[in-house]
Design an enzyme around this catalytic site. Structure first.
Site, PDB file in Angstrom:
ATOM      1  N   ASN A 208       0.841  -1.194   0.000  1.00  0.00           N
ATOM      2  CA  ASN A 208       0.000   0.000   0.000  1.00  0.00           C
ATOM      3  C   ASN A 208       0.878   1.246   0.000  1.00  0.00           C
ATOM      4  OD1 ASN A 208       0.515   0.845   2.870  1.00  0.00           O
ATOM      5  ND2 ASN A 208      -0.264  -1.240   3.179  1.00  0.00           N
ATOM      6  N   LYS A 286       7.785 -17.317 -11.620  1.00  0.00           N
ATOM      7  CA  LYS A 286       7.105 -16.109 -12.092  1.00  0.00           C
ATOM      8  C   LYS A 286       5.736 -16.452 -12.689  1.00  0.00           C
ATOM      9  CE  LYS A 286       7.582 -12.305 -15.290  1.00  0.00           C
ATOM     10  NZ  LYS A 286       8.254 -11.809 -16.476  1.00  0.00           N
ATOM     11  N   PHE A 320      -4.233   2.950  14.611  1.00  0.00           N
ATOM     12  CA  PHE A 320      -4.443   3.946  13.567  1.00  0.00           C
ATOM     13  C   PHE A 320      -5.592   3.478  12.691  1.00  0.00           C
ATOM     14  CE2 PHE A 320      -0.960   7.141  13.128  1.00  0.00           C
ATOM     15  CZ  PHE A 320      -0.370   6.900  14.353  1.00  0.00           C
ATOM     16  N   LYS A 338     -10.679  -3.753  18.883  1.00  0.00           N
ATOM     17  CA  LYS A 338      -9.257  -4.073  19.043  1.00  0.00           C
ATOM     18  C   LYS A 338      -8.730  -3.721  20.434  1.00  0.00           C
ATOM     19  CE  LYS A 338      -8.428  -3.630  14.064  1.00  0.00           C
ATOM     20  NZ  LYS A 338      -7.400  -3.665  13.046  1.00  0.00           N
TER      21      LYS A 338
HETATM   22  N1  CTP Z   1      -3.652  -3.671  11.923  1.00  0.00           N
HETATM   23  C1  CTP Z   1      -2.973  -4.726  12.482  1.00  0.00           C
HETATM   24  N2  CTP Z   1      -2.880  -5.909  11.827  1.00  0.00           N
HETATM   25  C2  CTP Z   1      -3.463  -6.089  10.641  1.00  0.00           C
HETATM   26  C3  CTP Z   1      -4.197  -5.024  10.054  1.00  0.00           C
HETATM   27  C4  CTP Z   1      -4.269  -3.820  10.712  1.00  0.00           C
HETATM   28  O1  CTP Z   1      -2.432  -4.566  13.575  1.00  0.00           O
HETATM   29  N3  CTP Z   1      -3.364  -7.258  10.043  1.00  0.00           N
HETATM   30  C5  CTP Z   1      -3.736  -2.388  12.665  1.00  0.00           C
HETATM   31  C6  CTP Z   1      -3.147  -1.220  11.953  1.00  0.00           C
HETATM   32  O2  CTP Z   1      -1.783  -1.063  12.255  1.00  0.00           O
HETATM   33  C7  CTP Z   1      -3.955  -0.054  12.505  1.00  0.00           C
HETATM   34  C8  CTP Z   1      -5.290  -0.664  12.797  1.00  0.00           C
HETATM   35  O3  CTP Z   1      -5.083  -2.082  12.857  1.00  0.00           O
HETATM   36  O4  CTP Z   1      -3.436   0.420  13.729  1.00  0.00           O
HETATM   37  C9  CTP Z   1      -6.381  -0.362  11.793  1.00  0.00           C
HETATM   38  O5  CTP Z   1      -6.111  -0.957  10.602  1.00  0.00           O
HETATM   39  P1  CTP Z   1      -7.158  -0.920   9.356  1.00  0.00           P
HETATM   40  O6  CTP Z   1      -6.555  -1.722   8.271  1.00  0.00           O
HETATM   41  O7  CTP Z   1      -7.479   0.479   9.057  1.00  0.00           O
HETATM   42  O8  CTP Z   1      -8.398  -1.577   9.952  1.00  0.00           O
HETATM   43  P2  CTP Z   1      -8.955  -3.000   9.791  1.00  0.00           P
HETATM   44  O9  CTP Z   1      -9.245  -3.489  11.138  1.00  0.00           O
HETATM   45  O10 CTP Z   1      -8.056  -3.836   8.965  1.00  0.00           O
HETATM   46  O11 CTP Z   1     -10.321  -2.775   9.083  1.00  0.00           O
HETATM   47  P3  CTP Z   1     -10.707  -2.453   7.573  1.00  0.00           P
HETATM   48  O12 CTP Z   1      -9.565  -2.931   6.713  1.00  0.00           O
HETATM   49  O13 CTP Z   1     -11.925  -3.219   7.383  1.00  0.00           O
HETATM   50  O14 CTP Z   1     -10.890  -0.978   7.533  1.00  0.00           O
END
Ligand code: CTP
Length: 393
Positions: A208, A286, A320, A338
């Site tokens: 990303n 690949k 975050f 969380k």
């Molecule tokens: N995070 C994490 N482990 C993951 C994905 C996310 O610890 N596998 C943490 C990120 O570091 C961030 C928080 O979760 O602090 C929110 O991540 P986000 O991707 O925005 O939220 P999701 O819970 O994955 O929800 P969605 O993708 O449905 O928005």
């Protein structure tokens, strides 16, 4: 660094030209710089260059009538917050270690009772000389900090350790010593930063746009506030000063394992990394293009924040969230699901791209409050996050 006062000692080594850049970085960051150069230092860079860059008189002759004060070696050391010597020859290191004061620089160094930061530069054989090593050890045991020389081509034609660290590196290290406090002393803070990369085949991966800037600023701030700071980071070109312990990872699984190891002994976890939610079965060869539809079966990664939230004892946990719609509602859901103490919410809009930019507009979301902040630099945001944590830790 605004308003901080730095002495830069320059001795006789070819790396002296790099110190011109160091002056620029320090001045640009808001510090005031005064140069003390040895006679040999001035053979490598001109006095006019140093005076023009620092916008201050260069102090090099203890008895010169243009010195700011008659006892310049004392008044300049009372004035400064930090004394950097870059490049530092074996000679100046030896003089300081043995209490020799026979010119403007060595006299001032001896009179300086605050932090000294030395960037040695010399031929490998000189650097490895037992007398030099003994002097370095002695000074280190008395609180002098060193920025190790790099290994590589030396101006004298040799290859090895002895090349002065790059000015960007010296600048970064000096930041730590200029803005220090002890508010978080005795605390251990773990920060994740940047993005993860999930491989598809030996050549491709999915990732990303997270740059890691915010996480790195948070880590720097935590270390400057005296915390033992562990930065677990995915791929990024960001750099951090050496007082932060940096652990490099690539995939979400590696990041999970690294956090897992550190979590139980930490006081605070800040999950600023954009962790992949899915990972792939990696093709050993690949993947060739096809005219048919292509699919990459994905499986969920472990949610690090969620797992640590379940395990949390007294730790403060900061999550975050990056949302494009229903931002506050989604952030609140993440906060409770969380088990985090607060969420730093990034709302991605046309006006606030967030990724890669040095500014951002965030909100702090707790269960009973939403604090919307104006657009701030990521450094200012890092400070506010750490201030909030230090009140709760
Ligand atoms: N995070 C994490 N482990 C993951 C994905 C996310 O610890 N596998 C943490 C990120 O570091 C961030 C928080 O979760 O602090 C929110 O991540 P986000 O991707 O925005 O939220 P999701 O819970 O994955 O929800 P969605 O993708 O449905 O928005």
């Amino acid at each position: 660094m605004k308003g901080k006062k730095v002495i830069l000692g320059i001795t006789g080594g070819i790396a002296a030209y790099k110190s011109c850049y160091l002056i620029r970085y320090l001045v640009k960051a808001g510090a005031e710089v005064k140069v003390i150069a040895t006679e040999n230092g001035l053979k490598f860079v001109g006095e006019v260059t140093l005076r023009s860059l620092s916008n201050n008189n260069v102090y090099s002759d203890s008895f010169a009538e243009w010195n700011d004060k008659p006892h310049e070696h004392i008044s300049i050391t009372d004035w400064a917050d930090l004394f950097i010597v870059a490049p530092a020859t074996a000679n100046i290191i030896g003089k300081l270690a043995n209490g020799i004061a026979d010119d403007a620089l060595s006299t001032s160094l001896l009179a300086f009772d605050k932090q000294i930061l030395i960037a040695p530069a010399m031929n490998t054989k000189m650097y490895n000389n037992p007398a030099v090593q003994r002097n370095l050890d002695f000074l280190a045991s008395h609180g002098v900090e060193f920025i190790e020389p790099d290994t590589g081509d030396l101006a004298c034609g040799y290859e090895g350790k002895g090349r002065m660290a790059e000015p960007e590196h010296i600048f970064r290290e000096s930041k730590f010593y200029l803005d220090r406090s002890n508010v978080l002393e005795g605390k251990k803070i773990v920060i994740t930063a940047s993005r993860t990369e999930e491989s598809l085949d030996p050549i491709r991966y999915l990732t990303n746009r997270s740059s890691g800037i915010t996480g790195f600023k948070i880590a720097e701030q935590a270390a400057m506030m005296g915390a033992e700071t562990i930065l677990i980071t995915g791929p990024t070109d960001q750099e951090v000063f050496s007082k932060v312990k940096r652990i490099n990872v690539i995939s979400a699984e590696e990041m999970y394992n690294a956090v897992d190891k550190e979590f139980d002994s930490c006081d605070c976890l800040i999950m600023s990394a954009a962790v992949a939610d899915y990972t792939f079965e990696v093709s050993p060869i690949k993947i060739k293009k096809t005219d048919d539809k292509i699919a990459f079966p994905a499986k969920r990664t472990k949610d690090i924040l969620f797992e640590m939230g379940k395990r949390k004892k007294s730790q403060v946990i900061v999550g975050f969230a990056m949302e494009t719609n229903d931002a506050i509602e989604n952030a609140k859901k993440k906060l409770s699901k969380k088990n985090a103490d607060f969420i730093v919410l990034n709302s991605i809009t046309v006006d606030n791209p967030a990724f890669g930019s040095h500014n951002n507009k965030v909100s702090f979301v707790t269960s009973d409050n939403v604090e919307e902040l104006p657009s701030l630099s990521k450094e200012e945001i890092a400070k506010l996050i750490l201030d909030k944590i230090s009140k709760n830790i």
